[in-house]
Design an enzyme around this catalytic site. Structure first.
Site, PDB file in Angstrom:
ATOM      1  NE  ARG A  36      -3.033  -0.447   3.430  1.00 45.94           N
ATOM      2  CZ  ARG A  36      -3.575   0.054   4.159  1.00 45.94           C
ATOM      3  NH1 ARG A  36      -4.630   0.514   3.582  1.00 45.94           N
ATOM      4  NH2 ARG A  36      -3.228   0.492   5.421  1.00 45.94           N
ATOM      5  CE  LYS A  87       2.017  -7.187   5.167  1.00 37.74           C
ATOM      6  NZ  LYS A  87       1.720  -5.768   4.876  1.00 37.74           N
ATOM      7  NE  ARG A 119       2.564  -0.083  12.200  1.00 38.69           N
ATOM      8  CZ  ARG A 119       2.173  -0.027  10.861  1.00 38.69           C
ATOM      9  NH1 ARG A 119       1.280  -0.850  10.792  1.00 38.69           N
ATOM     10  NH2 ARG A 119       3.080   0.087   9.991  1.00 38.69           N
TER      11      ARG A 119
HETATM   12  P1  ATP Z   1      -0.456  -1.021   7.054  1.00 31.39           P
HETATM   13  O1  ATP Z   1      -0.953  -1.440   5.954  1.00 31.39           O
HETATM   14  O2  ATP Z   1      -1.338  -1.061   8.113  1.00 31.39           O
HETATM   15  O3  ATP Z   1       0.525   0.374   7.074  1.00 31.39           O
HETATM   16  P2  ATP Z   1       2.070  -2.341   6.699  1.00 31.39           P
HETATM   17  O4  ATP Z   1       3.184  -1.705   7.393  1.00 31.39           O
HETATM   18  O5  ATP Z   1       2.211  -3.937   6.747  1.00 31.39           O
HETATM   19  O6  ATP Z   1       0.612  -2.205   7.437  1.00 31.39           O
HETATM   20  P3  ATP Z   1       1.543  -2.485   3.953  1.00 31.39           P
HETATM   21  O7  ATP Z   1       1.722  -1.330   2.969  1.00 31.39           O
HETATM   22  O8  ATP Z   1       0.412  -3.062   4.225  1.00 31.39           O
HETATM   23  O9  ATP Z   1       2.223  -1.904   5.183  1.00 31.39           O
HETATM   24  O10 ATP Z   1       2.623  -3.550   3.462  1.00 31.39           O
HETATM   25  C1  ATP Z   1       4.048  -3.093   3.099  1.00 31.39           C
HETATM   26  C2  ATP Z   1       5.082  -3.619   4.138  1.00 31.39           C
HETATM   27  O11 ATP Z   1       5.036  -4.954   4.159  1.00 31.39           O
HETATM   28  C3  ATP Z   1       6.370  -3.126   3.763  1.00 31.39           C
HETATM   29  O12 ATP Z   1       6.670  -1.905   4.048  1.00 31.39           O
HETATM   30  C4  ATP Z   1       7.308  -4.141   4.639  1.00 31.39           C
HETATM   31  O13 ATP Z   1       7.533  -3.882   5.927  1.00 31.39           O
HETATM   32  C5  ATP Z   1       6.366  -5.443   4.659  1.00 31.39           C
HETATM   33  N1  ATP Z   1       6.766  -6.242   3.720  1.00 31.39           N
HETATM   34  C6  ATP Z   1       7.345  -6.290   2.368  1.00 31.39           C
HETATM   35  N2  ATP Z   1       7.492  -7.480   1.877  1.00 31.39           N
HETATM   36  C7  ATP Z   1       6.801  -8.319   2.590  1.00 31.39           C
HETATM   37  C8  ATP Z   1       6.727  -9.650   2.461  1.00 31.39           C
HETATM   38  N3  ATP Z   1       6.985 -10.483   1.531  1.00 31.39           N
HETATM   39  N4  ATP Z   1       6.232 -10.281   3.535  1.00 31.39           N
HETATM   40  C9  ATP Z   1       5.901  -9.651   4.585  1.00 31.39           C
HETATM   41  N5  ATP Z   1       5.745  -8.454   4.724  1.00 31.39           N
HETATM   42  C10 ATP Z   1       6.522  -7.573   3.713  1.00 31.39           C
HETATM   43  C1  BTN Z   2       0.290  -4.806   1.502  1.00 31.30           C
HETATM   44  O1  BTN Z   2       0.301  -5.767   2.693  1.00 31.30           O
HETATM   45  O2  BTN Z   2       0.825  -3.781   1.392  1.00 31.30           O
HETATM   46  C2  BTN Z   2      -0.025  -5.450   0.287  1.00 31.30           C
HETATM   47  C3  BTN Z   2       0.994  -6.304  -0.277  1.00 31.30           C
HETATM   48  C4  BTN Z   2       0.482  -6.994  -1.686  1.00 31.30           C
HETATM   49  C5  BTN Z   2       1.410  -7.880  -2.386  1.00 31.30           C
HETATM   50  C6  BTN Z   2       0.772  -8.338  -3.791  1.00 31.30           C
HETATM   51  S1  BTN Z   2       1.926  -9.526  -4.384  1.00 31.30           S
HETATM   52  C7  BTN Z   2       0.822  -9.486  -5.951  1.00 31.30           C
HETATM   53  C8  BTN Z   2       0.518  -8.333  -6.105  1.00 31.30           C
HETATM   54  N1  BTN Z   2       1.200  -7.464  -7.049  1.00 31.30           N
HETATM   55  C9  BTN Z   2       1.667  -6.409  -6.489  1.00 31.30           C
HETATM   56  O3  BTN Z   2       2.766  -5.606  -6.748  1.00 31.30           O
HETATM   57  N2  BTN Z   2       1.283  -6.350  -5.029  1.00 31.30           N
HETATM   58  C10 BTN Z   2       0.409  -7.224  -4.831  1.00 31.30           C
END
Ligand code: ATP
Ligand code: BTN
Length: 323
Positions: free
Chosen positions: A119, A184, A318
């Site tokens: 996101r 996660k 969080r």
């Molecule tokens: P929120 O959406 O509540 O802000 P979030 O910190 O998980 O939560 P997202 O944008 O949902 O943010 O997810 C992207 C984040 O997830 C990255 O900044 C990194 O910390 C983490 N991330 C990136 N790749 C992976 C992965 N393959 N598995 C788990 N976490 C990952």
């Molecule tokens: C998140 O937690 O922020 C969402 C992560 C979503 C990752 C998937 S992997 C397949 C699809 N293609 C992308 O570039 N992002 C989503």
């Protein structure tokens, strides 16, 4: 040839190059030549001098035919499937395909993403051959408004698919994360394009960590199906089919009844129900108790001034340090 070698390695044990060569009627060098590109791309292949090769159980390459064969008959033709070895982002590629070929249900899966997105421009770590990166394109009529709660439905569907594959204890973190053992495991990213008030298209992006063991770039606690130690399915083709078949059912129910049909179930899986949380939106931080979600999928936050409903979009949730 590569698929045949991987099939022989599928038991998770060491196999010498010589033995593999004998079994397939080729030289040891040919085995090495076939496996080398996989190793270079980061496929979880373990090579030890004197012992041979080993891959974790369940490590296979993605195969559209295998995925489609594992779907219930009626679903085999529901989507057009696109498989890439490497793509910037399956969501971006799905959007390009829609622009080029028109709106129709399709799925993009890839072995690797070079610019996987989370996101708000965050990066999604996407090494070759280890995880699931998949994007489902669905036409939407009636405008983007009807999509409220869909990303929660997708997360719930994923948790249920994982249960059916032998993984217990997955939880949902509002609005779009799947946690296992508090770390996660998966994320959902919905992107909408087209006319947001009439006919639009939604790209449902889902990333699930399957075989990944190490990653230095993820800046929060994460896990994978292999890492969690449960004895479930690790074959990515089977996992895709399990998710896709449930997603098809969820999409039918969602288009008929909206999020309210999933509301109670979602709350059963809420990782932080009743916990003290912070809702962060830029510099603005609100604190309060997580009361669950509304029948539209908004977060119910009980703060000092009373209950407020928070919509997904641009906010992060969080745990408060106090809880
Ligand atoms: P929120 O959406 O509540 O802000 P979030 O910190 O998980 O939560 P997202 O944008 O949902 O943010 O997810 C992207 C984040 O997830 C990255 O900044 C990194 O910390 C983490 N991330 C990136 N790749 C992976 C992965 N393959 N598995 C788990 N976490 C990952
Ligand atoms: C998140 O937690 O922020 C969402 C992560 C979503 C990752 C998937 S992997 C397949 C699809 N293609 C992308 O570039 N992002 C989503």
């Amino acid at each position: 040839m590569l698929h045949a070698i991987l099939a022989l390695l599928a038991d998770g044990q060491f196999h010498s190059g010589e033995k593999l060569g004998e079994q397939l009627g080729v030289s040891r060098a040919a085995i090495w030549k076939a496996l080398q590109p996989l190793e270079q791309q980061g496929f979880p292949l373990h090579r030890v001098r004197g012992k041979g090769y080993r891959i974790p159980q369940g490590a296979v390459l993605l195969d559209r035919a295998v995925v489609q064969a594992a779907l219930p008959g009626a679903l085999a033709e529901r989507w057009q499937w696109h498989l890439y070895q490497q793509v910037d982002s399956t969501n971006a590629q799905a959007q390009r395909l829609v622009a080029e070929t028109g709106v129709r249900p399709l799925v993009v899966i890839a072995e690797q993403q070079t610019a996987g997105r989370g996101r708000r421009g965050r990066q999604w770590s996407s090494p070759f051959g280890q995880n699931l990166y998949m994007s489902f394109v669905e036409p939407v009529s009636g405008g983007a408004q009807g999509l409220e709660g869909l990303s929660l439905v997708v997360g719930l569907t994923l948790v249920q698919a994982l249960e059916s594959c032998g993984y217990q204890g997955c939880r949902l973190k509002w609005p779009n994360d799947v946690l296992l053992d508090g770390a996660k495991l998966a994320g959902v990213l919905l992107e909408i394009s087209g006319d947001l008030t009439a006919d639009a298209v939604v790209v449902i992006g889902v990333g699930v960590n399957v075989l990944m063991e190490a990653d230095d770039e993820i800046d929060q606690r994460w896990t994978s199906l292999r890492r969690c130690g449960q004895k479930g399915v690790l074959d990515r083709n089977q996992l895709i089919a399990a998710f896709a078949s449930r997603l098809a059912e969820s999409l039918v129910l969602f288009s008929r009844e909206g999020f309210s049909a999933f509301h109670a179930r979602w709350q059963d899986y809420d990782a932080w129900l009743g916990a003290e949380v912070q809702v962060i939106s830029g510099d603005n931080v609100r604190t309060g108790r997580n009361l669950g979600v509304t029948r539209q999928g908004a977060l119910r936050l009980l703060s000092e001034g009373g209950e407020v409903d928070v919509n997904g979009g641009e906010v992060s949730l969080r745990l408060s340090h106090a809880s």
